[in-house]
Design a protein around this motif. Structure first.
Motif, PDB file in Angstrom:
ATOM      1  N   ALA A 216      19.136 -53.731  -2.306  1.00  0.00           N
ATOM      2  CA  ALA A 216      19.409 -52.291  -2.134  1.00  0.00           C
ATOM      3  C   ALA A 216      19.492 -51.955  -0.652  1.00  0.00           C
ATOM      4  O   ALA A 216      18.690 -51.179  -0.123  1.00  0.00           O
ATOM      5  CB  ALA A 216      18.330 -51.466  -2.829  1.00  0.00           C
ATOM      6  N   ILE A 217      20.479 -52.551   0.031  1.00  0.00           N
ATOM      7  CA  ILE A 217      20.691 -52.279   1.455  1.00  0.00           C
ATOM      8  C   ILE A 217      22.180 -51.999   1.668  1.00  0.00           C
ATOM      9  O   ILE A 217      22.900 -52.803   2.281  1.00  0.00           O
ATOM     10  CB  ILE A 217      20.245 -53.462   2.334  1.00  0.00           C
ATOM     11  CG1 ILE A 217      18.998 -54.132   1.749  1.00  0.00           C
ATOM     12  CG2 ILE A 217      19.954 -53.000   3.760  1.00  0.00           C
ATOM     13  CD1 ILE A 217      18.586 -55.381   2.465  1.00  0.00           C
ATOM     14  N   PRO A 218      22.699 -50.888   1.151  1.00  0.00           N
ATOM     15  CA  PRO A 218      24.154 -50.647   1.189  1.00  0.00           C
ATOM     16  C   PRO A 218      24.734 -50.516   2.586  1.00  0.00           C
ATOM     17  O   PRO A 218      25.927 -50.694   2.767  1.00  0.00           O
ATOM     18  CB  PRO A 218      24.306 -49.336   0.401  1.00  0.00           C
ATOM     19  CG  PRO A 218      22.967 -48.689   0.453  1.00  0.00           C
ATOM     20  CD  PRO A 218      21.968 -49.799   0.477  1.00  0.00           C
ATOM     21  N   SER A 219      23.885 -50.233   3.590  1.00  0.00           N
ATOM     22  CA  SER A 219      24.408 -50.071   4.951  1.00  0.00           C
ATOM     23  C   SER A 219      24.506 -51.387   5.710  1.00  0.00           C
ATOM     24  O   SER A 219      25.044 -51.429   6.810  1.00  0.00           O
ATOM     25  CB  SER A 219      23.511 -49.096   5.738  1.00  0.00           C
ATOM     26  OG  SER A 219      22.177 -49.582   5.788  1.00  0.00           O
ATOM     27  N   SER A 220      23.983 -52.475   5.130  1.00  0.00           N
ATOM     28  CA  SER A 220      24.000 -53.763   5.827  1.00  0.00           C
ATOM     29  C   SER A 220      25.397 -54.371   5.839  1.00  0.00           C
ATOM     30  O   SER A 220      26.219 -54.100   4.960  1.00  0.00           O
ATOM     31  CB  SER A 220      23.035 -54.745   5.162  1.00  0.00           C
ATOM     32  OG  SER A 220      21.703 -54.397   5.444  1.00  0.00           O
ATOM     33  N   SER A 221      25.623 -55.211   6.823  1.00  0.00           N
ATOM     34  CA  SER A 221      26.902 -55.915   6.919  1.00  0.00           C
ATOM     35  C   SER A 221      26.980 -56.990   5.851  1.00  0.00           C
ATOM     36  O   SER A 221      25.970 -57.426   5.295  1.00  0.00           O
ATOM     37  CB  SER A 221      27.044 -56.553   8.299  1.00  0.00           C
ATOM     38  OG  SER A 221      26.090 -57.606   8.451  1.00  0.00           O
ATOM     39  N   LYS A 222      28.205 -57.437   5.577  1.00  0.00           N
ATOM     40  CA  LYS A 222      28.409 -58.507   4.600  1.00  0.00           C
ATOM     41  C   LYS A 222      27.699 -59.791   5.042  1.00  0.00           C
ATOM     42  O   LYS A 222      27.159 -60.534   4.220  1.00  0.00           O
ATOM     43  CB  LYS A 222      29.903 -58.782   4.435  1.00  0.00           C
ATOM     44  CG  LYS A 222      30.662 -57.699   3.697  1.00  0.00           C
ATOM     45  CD  LYS A 222      30.506 -57.877   2.212  1.00  0.00           C
ATOM     46  CE  LYS A 222      31.427 -56.960   1.436  1.00  0.00           C
ATOM     47  NZ  LYS A 222      31.320 -57.142  -0.015  1.00  0.00           N
ATOM     48  N   LEU A 239      20.303 -61.930 -10.038  1.00  0.00           N
ATOM     49  CA  LEU A 239      20.552 -61.119  -8.845  1.00  0.00           C
ATOM     50  C   LEU A 239      21.491 -59.960  -9.153  1.00  0.00           C
ATOM     51  O   LEU A 239      22.508 -60.133  -9.817  1.00  0.00           O
ATOM     52  CB  LEU A 239      21.153 -61.985  -7.737  1.00  0.00           C
ATOM     53  CG  LEU A 239      20.358 -63.220  -7.305  1.00  0.00           C
ATOM     54  CD1 LEU A 239      21.085 -63.938  -6.173  1.00  0.00           C
ATOM     55  CD2 LEU A 239      18.953 -62.858  -6.897  1.00  0.00           C
ATOM     56  N   LYS A 240      21.119 -58.781  -8.657  1.00  0.00           N
ATOM     57  CA  LYS A 240      21.986 -57.606  -8.724  1.00  0.00           C
ATOM     58  C   LYS A 240      22.048 -56.988  -7.343  1.00  0.00           C
ATOM     59  O   LYS A 240      21.208 -57.286  -6.474  1.00  0.00           O
ATOM     60  CB  LYS A 240      21.464 -56.592  -9.747  1.00  0.00           C
ATOM     61  CG  LYS A 240      21.595 -57.039 -11.200  1.00  0.00           C
ATOM     62  CD  LYS A 240      21.145 -55.945 -12.162  1.00  0.00           C
ATOM     63  CE  LYS A 240      21.314 -56.385 -13.609  1.00  0.00           C
ATOM     64  NZ  LYS A 240      22.732 -56.429 -13.994  1.00  0.00           N
ATOM     65  N   ILE A 241      23.031 -56.117  -7.144  1.00  0.00           N
ATOM     66  CA  ILE A 241      23.219 -55.550  -5.811  1.00  0.00           C
ATOM     67  C   ILE A 241      23.706 -54.116  -5.908  1.00  0.00           C
ATOM     68  O   ILE A 241      24.445 -53.754  -6.830  1.00  0.00           O
ATOM     69  CB  ILE A 241      24.211 -56.410  -4.993  1.00  0.00           C
ATOM     70  CG1 ILE A 241      24.207 -56.006  -3.520  1.00  0.00           C
ATOM     71  CG2 ILE A 241      25.620 -56.336  -5.569  1.00  0.00           C
ATOM     72  CD1 ILE A 241      24.914 -57.000  -2.615  1.00  0.00           C
ATOM     73  N   VAL A 242      23.259 -53.290  -4.952  1.00  0.00           N
ATOM     74  CA  VAL A 242      23.778 -51.937  -4.803  1.00  0.00           C
ATOM     75  C   VAL A 242      25.035 -52.038  -3.945  1.00  0.00           C
ATOM     76  O   VAL A 242      25.007 -52.695  -2.897  1.00  0.00           O
ATOM     77  CB  VAL A 242      22.743 -51.018  -4.121  1.00  0.00           C
ATOM     78  CG1 VAL A 242      23.342 -49.662  -3.807  1.00  0.00           C
ATOM     79  CG2 VAL A 242      21.510 -50.863  -5.005  1.00  0.00           C
ATOM     80  N   PRO A 243      26.153 -51.437  -4.363  1.00  0.00           N
ATOM     81  CA  PRO A 243      27.397 -51.548  -3.587  1.00  0.00           C
ATOM     82  C   PRO A 243      27.217 -51.102  -2.144  1.00  0.00           C
ATOM     83  O   PRO A 243      26.330 -50.311  -1.828  1.00  0.00           O
ATOM     84  CB  PRO A 243      28.358 -50.613  -4.339  1.00  0.00           C
ATOM     85  CG  PRO A 243      27.811 -50.535  -5.717  1.00  0.00           C
ATOM     86  CD  PRO A 243      26.322 -50.636  -5.571  1.00  0.00           C
ATOM     87  N   GLY A 244      28.099 -51.621  -1.273  1.00  0.00           N
ATOM     88  CA  GLY A 244      28.059 -51.231   0.134  1.00  0.00           C
ATOM     89  C   GLY A 244      28.467 -49.782   0.318  1.00  0.00           C
ATOM     90  O   GLY A 244      29.028 -49.148  -0.570  1.00  0.00           O
ATOM     91  N   MET A 245      28.207 -49.261   1.515  1.00  0.00           N
ATOM     92  CA  MET A 245      28.498 -47.844   1.785  1.00  0.00           C
ATOM     93  C   MET A 245      29.973 -47.532   1.614  1.00  0.00           C
ATOM     94  O   MET A 245      30.336 -46.425   1.243  1.00  0.00           O
ATOM     95  CB  MET A 245      28.054 -47.475   3.211  1.00  0.00           C
ATOM     96  CG  MET A 245      26.543 -47.473   3.411  1.00  0.00           C
ATOM     97  SD  MET A 245      25.632 -46.450   2.225  1.00  0.00           S
ATOM     98  CE  MET A 245      26.294 -44.835   2.584  1.00  0.00           C
ATOM     99  N   TYR A 246      30.853 -48.521   1.884  1.00  0.00           N
ATOM    100  CA  TYR A 246      32.282 -48.275   1.715  1.00  0.00           C
ATOM    101  C   TYR A 246      32.653 -48.103   0.251  1.00  0.00           C
ATOM    102  O   TYR A 246      33.702 -47.561  -0.081  1.00  0.00           O
ATOM    103  CB  TYR A 246      33.113 -49.407   2.340  1.00  0.00           C
ATOM    104  CG  TYR A 246      33.008 -50.725   1.636  1.00  0.00           C
ATOM    105  CD1 TYR A 246      33.962 -51.109   0.700  1.00  0.00           C
ATOM    106  CD2 TYR A 246      31.955 -51.588   1.902  1.00  0.00           C
ATOM    107  CE1 TYR A 246      33.866 -52.325   0.050  1.00  0.00           C
ATOM    108  CE2 TYR A 246      31.856 -52.799   1.254  1.00  0.00           C
ATOM    109  CZ  TYR A 246      32.812 -53.162   0.336  1.00  0.00           C
ATOM    110  OH  TYR A 246      32.719 -54.363  -0.312  1.00  0.00           O
ATOM    111  N   GLU A 247      31.765 -48.579  -0.664  1.00  0.00           N
ATOM    112  CA  GLU A 247      31.991 -48.414  -2.094  1.00  0.00           C
ATOM    113  C   GLU A 247      31.292 -47.171  -2.635  1.00  0.00           C
ATOM    114  O   GLU A 247      31.678 -46.629  -3.659  1.00  0.00           O
ATOM    115  CB  GLU A 247      31.471 -49.634  -2.868  1.00  0.00           C
ATOM    116  CG  GLU A 247      32.168 -50.925  -2.516  1.00  0.00           C
ATOM    117  CD  GLU A 247      31.550 -52.110  -3.216  1.00  0.00           C
ATOM    118  OE1 GLU A 247      31.877 -52.323  -4.406  1.00  0.00           O
ATOM    119  OE2 GLU A 247      30.736 -52.813  -2.601  1.00  0.00           O
TER     120      GLU A 247
END
Length: 613
Positions: A216-222, A239-247
């Motif tokens: 849950a770090i949507p502001s982090s770089s790829k 593993l699951k992920i919160v989409p990036g800020m661009y999403e």
């Protein structure tokens, strides 16, 4: 029915709370002696005489402000603000009513009832959520509940914890938080402790018996996400992920937005930024032809082109099933689109002439090609017919019918090719570069590496092998490839058309090459298995025409930066059009008479072609 019962019970509870607030206000104001005192008894009589009206006024205000519509099991700070605002307006309304009827109460009574309304009305609602939380925490050891670790103690992480606690149906309970900020270590986020940094992920997962990890770090770089995922992949957790800020358009996080970690997340590539306005200028109100429009790249081209409001979109493909699928999708998603599907082969020169003559396209994206390396190695004549002479047919028609822009979809396998597929794509690039020197049409090529999820790519193959229990087959332990996503590839293609001046080969900065065996191991882990334990990996040996690594530029091409930090241009290599035409004529003669010599002649045409089979 259940909702009506719940609302009725809440109204009854509010009636009790409203009147209890008034009584307690009198107790506090008159030190408990509000019945026998002369003045206090007078005020209390005013309350008794108007109790129904005062209660009714507050209930009406509560209803108007939606106090009976909220889902109080999800109550948070927003609902607290709602209670305070509603209580203030309700108190002001009762004050106005007593002023109008000239039956006043002490000002302190109104102030005290306002405060007590917040406590009692809010207490009724928040006690429901508190009871649910206590119950949920008590269920932490219940079998069947997924124990979840959240990586990221910021706003997104806090919202994920809140969402997990609010949604019982997810059957999940947040157990631990991981964050690299030392200041947060030992603290709690929405009641969940921060137990370490990324390097403690494996240790905490084992100690707390974690079943699932949510990044849950949507502001982090790829790149940062990739490093964290590598640590997570050392565990056996899903593993699951919160989409990036661009999403995340609105910056909010909900359970619906949390997705499974995809293999793309492990590449560590930042999304390519493109100039949408520049791209739309040359596509809007234009007739656009996409050859190979039913394939992986071609169909995504059609999807993205459709968003730029073309005058007409022409999908050309020899395989009717693929064309039919993308046609139905576009009709469904873009009912206003002027769309036509053409079943034809780029090898058929007469048919190409008919299509260009009838529709007169302004822009052509040439994606039709044979691309499977081992198959083309065994059938070189088919690769030449499609990739070389098919390209020649479409390119010459584009020149004859004054197409504005022609974009060839090329590949990194055209650089120093070791297989017939790559060599034929290099000849296709040569055709485009030569045509740009004699034509008013702007001819360009776009070169990129492997596309994740495309037909015949390694990822779908690995997934099928994993589903069958393995083994996953890798040709060589040291094989590396560049990878990108289909949308990225297509954005680059469209951007190339906008930047084209003629003759360029556009190249995407694709980051670091990825070892295929690492890709296989990560995909096995993402599928919930352990490499070499649950699913084996088998080394099968290099296939005909395959090399260990790919390149994106030939030495003689050089590299020129563009205004896009991820897009570069390989300088045009001088070509003699007459010489190329003569060589193509000779190639066609050989193709018609002696298939055995075609590879030899392709090697003559492409000096950088080195046959390894």
């Amino acid at each position: 029915m259940r909702k009506k019962i719940y609302s009725t019970l809440l109204i009854l509870a509010d009636i009790i709370a409203i009147n209890l607030a008034f009584i307690l206000a009198f107790v506090l104001r008159f030190d408990g002696n509000f019945i026998h005192g002369v003045q206090s008894a007078k005020y209390f009589d005013v309350f008794i005489q108007n109790v129904l009206t005062l209660t009714g006024i507050k209930l009406i205000i509560f209803y108007i402000f939606g106090m009976y519509n909220s889902l109080w099991k999800y109550a948070s700070i927003e609902e607290l603000v709602q209670i305070i605002t509603t209580s203030f307006v309700a108190t002001a309304a009762t004050l106005s009513y007593t002023f109008i009827i000239q039956q006043h109460l002490p000002r302190s009574i109104y102030i005290l009832t306002f405060i007590l309304d917040i406590i009692l009305i809010g207490g009724i609602r928040f006690s429901y959520r508190a009871a649910r939380r206590i119950r949920n925490n008590g269920m932490g050891s219940k079998k069947g509940l997924k124990r979840v670790m959240i990586v990221g103690a910021g706003q997104a992480g806090a919202m994920v914890i809140q969402e997990l606690k609010n949604h019982e149906e997810l059957n999940s309970i947040p157990i631990a938080v991981i964050d690299d900020d030392d200041a947060k270590l030992g603290r709690k986020i929405n009641g969940v402790p921060v137990l370490g940094d990324r390097y403690h992920i494996k240790k905490v997962a084992e100690r707390k018996k974690i079943d699932e990890i949510i990044i849950a770090i949507p502001s982090s770089s790829k790149k940062e996400i990739r490093a964290i995922l590598e640590e997570c992949s050392r565990t056996k957790c899903k593993l699951k992920i919160v989409p990036g800020m661009y999403e995340l358009i609105d910056g909010n996080v909900s359970i619906k937005q949390i997705r499974d970690v995809a293999i793309e997340d492990l590449l560590g590539r930042e999304p390519v930024k493109v100039d949408l306005e520049e791209m739309s200028v040359y596509l809007q109100n234009k007739t656009v032809l996409v050859t190979g429009g039913g394939g992986s790249i071609g169909s995504e081209l059609c999807r993205q082109i459709a968003t730029f409001n073309p005058k007409k979109l022409l999908i050309l493909d020899i395989y009717e099933n693929n064309a039919y699928d993308i046609q139905n999708e576009l009709i469904r998603n873009h009912p206003e689109l002027n769309l036509e599907v053409l079943i034809a082969s780029v090898r058929d020169r007469k048919r190409m002439e008919e299509i260009f003559s009838k529709y007169k396209p302004n822009v052509v994206f040439h994606a039709a090609a044979h691309k499977h390396v081992p198959l083309m190695e065994a059938n070189p004549q088919e690769a030449i017919k499609n990739n070389v002479f098919g390209t020649l047919n479409v390119a010459e028609c584009a020149d004859t019918y004054k197409v504005e822009k022609f974009v060839l979809i090329s590949t990194d396998k055209a650089v120093n090719p070791t297989n017939i597929m790559g060599a034929t794509k290099r000849v296709a690039e040569m055709i485009v570069q030569c045509m740009s020197r004699k034509s008013k049409t702007e001819f360009v090529a776009v070169r990129f590496g492997n596309v994740l999820g495309s037909n015949g790519s390694v990822i779908p193959l690995f997934k099928r092998q994993i589903e069958k229990g393995g083994p996953v087959t890798v040709t060589h332990a040291e094989v590396t490839r560049y990878f990108m996503t289909i949308p990225e590839a297509v954005q680059l293609v469209i951007q190339a058309g906008a930047m084209a001046k003629g003759g360029e080969i556009f190249v995407l900065d694709m980051g670091e090459p990825v070892k295929i065996i690492d890709l296989a191991e990560n995909l096995i882990r993402l599928s919930g298995f352990e490499p070499y334990v649950d699913i084996d990996i088998e080394i099968t040996g290099l296939r005909p025409g395959e090399k260990l690594y790919e390149e994106l530029l030939m030495d003689e091409e050089g590299l020129q930066e563009t205004r896009h930090n991820k897009i570069f241009i390989g300088q045009p290599i001088f070509m003699d059009y007459k010489l190329l035409t003569a060589e193509l004529t000779r190639l066609k003669e050989i193709l018609m008479s002696d298939h055995e010599d075609v590879k030899d002649y392709i090697e003559h045409m492409v000096p950088t072609y080195t046959r390894i089979s």
